[in-house]
Design a protein around this motif. Structure first.
Motif, mmCIF file in Angstrom:
data_model
loop_
_atom_site.group_PDB
_atom_site.id
_atom_site.type_symbol
_atom_site.label_atom_id
_atom_site.label_comp_id
_atom_site.label_asym_id
_atom_site.label_seq_id
_atom_site.Cartn_x
_atom_site.Cartn_y
_atom_site.Cartn_z
ATOM 1 N N GLY A 214 0.797 -1.214 0.000
ATOM 2 C CA GLY A 214 0.000 0.000 0.000
ATOM 3 C C GLY A 214 0.829 1.263 0.000
ATOM 4 N N ALA A 215 2.059 1.172 0.500
ATOM 5 C CA ALA A 215 2.973 2.311 0.520
ATOM 6 C C ALA A 215 3.943 2.285 -0.658
ATOM 7 C CB ALA A 215 3.758 2.318 1.823
ATOM 8 N N ASP A 216 3.834 1.239 -1.511
ATOM 9 C CA ASP A 216 4.707 1.092 -2.672
ATOM 10 C C ASP A 216 6.173 1.013 -2.254
ATOM 11 O OD1 ASP A 216 5.230 0.760 -5.407
ATOM 12 O OD2 ASP A 216 5.571 2.911 -5.703
ATOM 13 N N LEU A 217 6.467 0.266 -1.182
ATOM 14 C CA LEU A 217 7.828 0.159 -0.682
ATOM 15 C C LEU A 217 8.247 -1.295 -0.522
ATOM 16 C CD1 LEU A 217 7.923 2.929 2.084
ATOM 17 C CD2 LEU A 217 8.942 3.031 -0.207
ATOM 18 N N LEU A 218 9.506 -1.563 -0.827
ATOM 19 C CA LEU A 218 10.117 -2.878 -0.673
ATOM 20 C C LEU A 218 11.486 -2.684 -0.053
ATOM 21 C CD1 LEU A 218 10.525 -5.966 -1.384
ATOM 22 C CD2 LEU A 218 11.446 -5.155 -3.585
ATOM 23 N N ALA A 219 11.795 -3.439 1.004
ATOM 24 C CA ALA A 219 13.131 -3.421 1.604
ATOM 25 C C ALA A 219 13.826 -4.725 1.244
ATOM 26 C CB ALA A 219 13.047 -3.263 3.115
ATOM 27 N N THR A 220 15.029 -4.613 0.697
ATOM 28 C CA THR A 220 15.824 -5.788 0.349
ATOM 29 C C THR A 220 17.131 -5.751 1.137
ATOM 30 O OG1 THR A 220 16.904 -4.672 -1.528
ATOM 31 C CG2 THR A 220 14.861 -5.886 -1.973
ATOM 32 N N VAL A 221 17.771 -6.923 1.266
ATOM 33 C CA VAL A 221 19.051 -6.996 1.964
ATOM 34 C C VAL A 221 20.063 -7.726 1.103
ATOM 35 C CG1 VAL A 221 18.052 -6.911 4.274
ATOM 36 C CG2 VAL A 221 18.379 -9.131 3.165
ATOM 37 N N SER A 222 21.335 -7.389 1.326
ATOM 38 C CA SER A 222 22.436 -8.089 0.679
ATOM 39 C C SER A 222 23.540 -8.261 1.705
ATOM 40 C CB SER A 222 22.951 -7.301 -0.533
ATOM 41 O OG SER A 222 23.388 -6.012 -0.128
ATOM 42 N N GLY A 223 24.377 -9.255 1.505
ATOM 43 C CA GLY A 223 25.422 -9.529 2.466
ATOM 44 C C GLY A 223 24.888 -10.257 3.683
ATOM 45 N N GLN A 224 25.770 -10.550 4.619
ATOM 46 C CA GLN A 224 25.384 -11.276 5.821
ATOM 47 C C GLN A 224 26.126 -10.717 7.027
ATOM 48 O OE1 GLN A 224 26.188 -15.421 5.066
ATOM 49 N NE2 GLN A 224 24.501 -15.641 3.607
ATOM 50 N N GLY A 225 25.542 -10.961 8.220
ATOM 51 C CA GLY A 225 26.181 -10.549 9.466
ATOM 52 C C GLY A 225 26.481 -9.063 9.495
ATOM 53 N N ASP A 226 27.707 -8.705 9.907
ATOM 54 C CA ASP A 226 28.058 -7.290 10.005
ATOM 55 C C ASP A 226 28.397 -6.682 8.643
ATOM 56 O OD1 ASP A 226 30.466 -8.487 9.537
ATOM 57 O OD2 ASP A 226 31.480 -7.701 11.319
ATOM 58 N N ARG A 227 28.256 -7.455 7.580
ATOM 59 C CA ARG A 227 28.454 -6.942 6.222
ATOM 60 C C ARG A 227 27.140 -6.854 5.462
ATOM 61 N NH1 ARG A 227 33.679 -6.830 4.663
ATOM 62 N NH2 ARG A 227 33.164 -7.068 2.452
ATOM 63 N N MET A 228 26.043 -6.785 6.212
ATOM 64 C CA MET A 228 24.713 -6.695 5.607
ATOM 65 C C MET A 228 24.379 -5.259 5.238
ATOM 66 S SD MET A 228 21.030 -7.659 7.302
ATOM 67 C CE MET A 228 21.582 -9.306 7.704
#
Length: 339
Positions: A214-228
């Motif tokens: 409804g807000a037209d937003l997507l959060a994505t992640v890359s990397g892992q741990g403290d390199r995310m």
């Protein structure tokens, strides 16, 4: 005693969506810090002292109104003045126009139950291990991932539990949200959109983490741990970046898209636990609690979040609108910490 004005309840499934703040990240890829994040750090360092920090512990704030959205303590679901005891530890998944959808972790089995406003309850599914259970934005559909090497995704109607659609998708993908037409899936370094009853397409080559259609937003992640690294994008145009960071991760998006709740990627004892930001990443407030932890976030409106804070054996829900915070419930026994 200062008390915030009671917030109106959100409509339909935007109410009561509980978000575990320690969920494992999906996806993989480059972990290089984005230039926008480095620039933002330089620009805000001098202003950091002016950003308010609120100390939050169970019982440590003035008492305000009770939550205006469904909430749960141990095996009891609260909806307004009504309390319903369920057969296990309760997490609110969402709300339809006729029921609250609850995940109930029992001693021997986990269930997803629709607790109807008119009275009564409906068993929607038994979910061994609790893999990937989320509700659609309007609360009318339940999205599930069955255990297996590939991803069997099922869509159930929350009014009567009937199977609306199912599809097997190669690789590991879990539902992260959706509407009455589309299920969004994250995993294996990509974000997919499955049109219910139709095809599947990859919308971005980055692991989907959170979505607010409804807000037209997507959060994505890359990397892992403290390199995310976290990237907030327009859902309709995923190449359009709204905000990105390699120091904080988005753990919740307000239903109207006006606010983000974030947590540090790298935990530091005694440091900040949460922050509220605008969608563009402007810092509004920081929240910390010595020896405390936060594990749920529910938006009462687009500027006001309800979070559960626990310390030792004590737990309570706290309401915050930027730096204005108050306790919304009494102090209860803290939930068990999952390892």
């Amino acid at each position: 005693m200062r008390t915030l004005t009671r917030r109106a309840a959100l409509a339909l499934a935007a109410t009561g969506i509980a978000v575990p703040l320690t969920a494992a990240a999906l996806g993989n890829g480059s972990s290089a810090a984005p230039a926008a994040d480095r620039a933002a750090v330089r620009a805000t360092t001098s202003a950091r002292a002016a950003v308010p920090t609120v100390e939050i512990t169970p019982g440590g704030l003035d008492r305000g109104d009770a939550p205006s959205v469904p909430w749960a303590v141990e095996d009891v679901l609260h909806v307004g003045d009504t309390a319903t005891t369920l057969p296990g530890y309760v997490t609110v998944l969402g709300r339809s126009d006729t029921a609250v959808i609850a995940y109930v972790a029992g001693r021997h089995t986990d269930r997803i139950i629709a607790v109807r406003d008119a009275g009564g309850r409906l068993l929607l599914d038994r979910v061994p291990g609790g893999q990937g259970a989320v509700v659609s934005e309007d609360g009318r559909l339940l999205f599930l991932r069955d255990n297996g090497d590939d991803s069997m995704i099922r869509v159930l109607a929350t009014d009567d539990g009937h199977l609306v659609a199912s599809r097997r998708i190669r690789g590991f993908h879990v539902p992260i949200g959706g509407t009455d037409e589309v299920v969004y899936l994250g995993g294996d370094g990509s974000t997919l959109a499955w049109t219910i009853g139709g095809g599947v397409q990859r919308i971005v080559k980055a692991g989907g983490d959170l979505v607010a259609p409804g807000a037209d937003l997507l959060a994505t992640v890359s990397g892992q741990g403290d390199r995310m690294c976290t990237t907030v994008r327009q859902l309709s145009e995923p190449t359009q970046v709204v905000w990105e960071s390699c120091t904080e991760r988005v753990v919740s998006i307000a239903p109207g898209g006006g606010r983000l709740l974030t947590t540090p990627v790298l935990f530091k004892p005694g440091g900040d636990r949460l922050a509220m930001r605008t969608t563009e990443g402007d810092l509004l407030a920081r929240y910390r609690g010595p020896d405390s932890y936060f594990d749920r976030a529910t938006w009462e409106d687009d500027a006001t979040v309800l979070v559960r804070v626990s310390k030792g054996r004590r737990s309570a829900y706290v309401r915050c609108a930027a730096a204005e915070c108050e306790q919304a419930t009494g102090v209860a026994v803290a939930p068990p910490v999952s390892g």
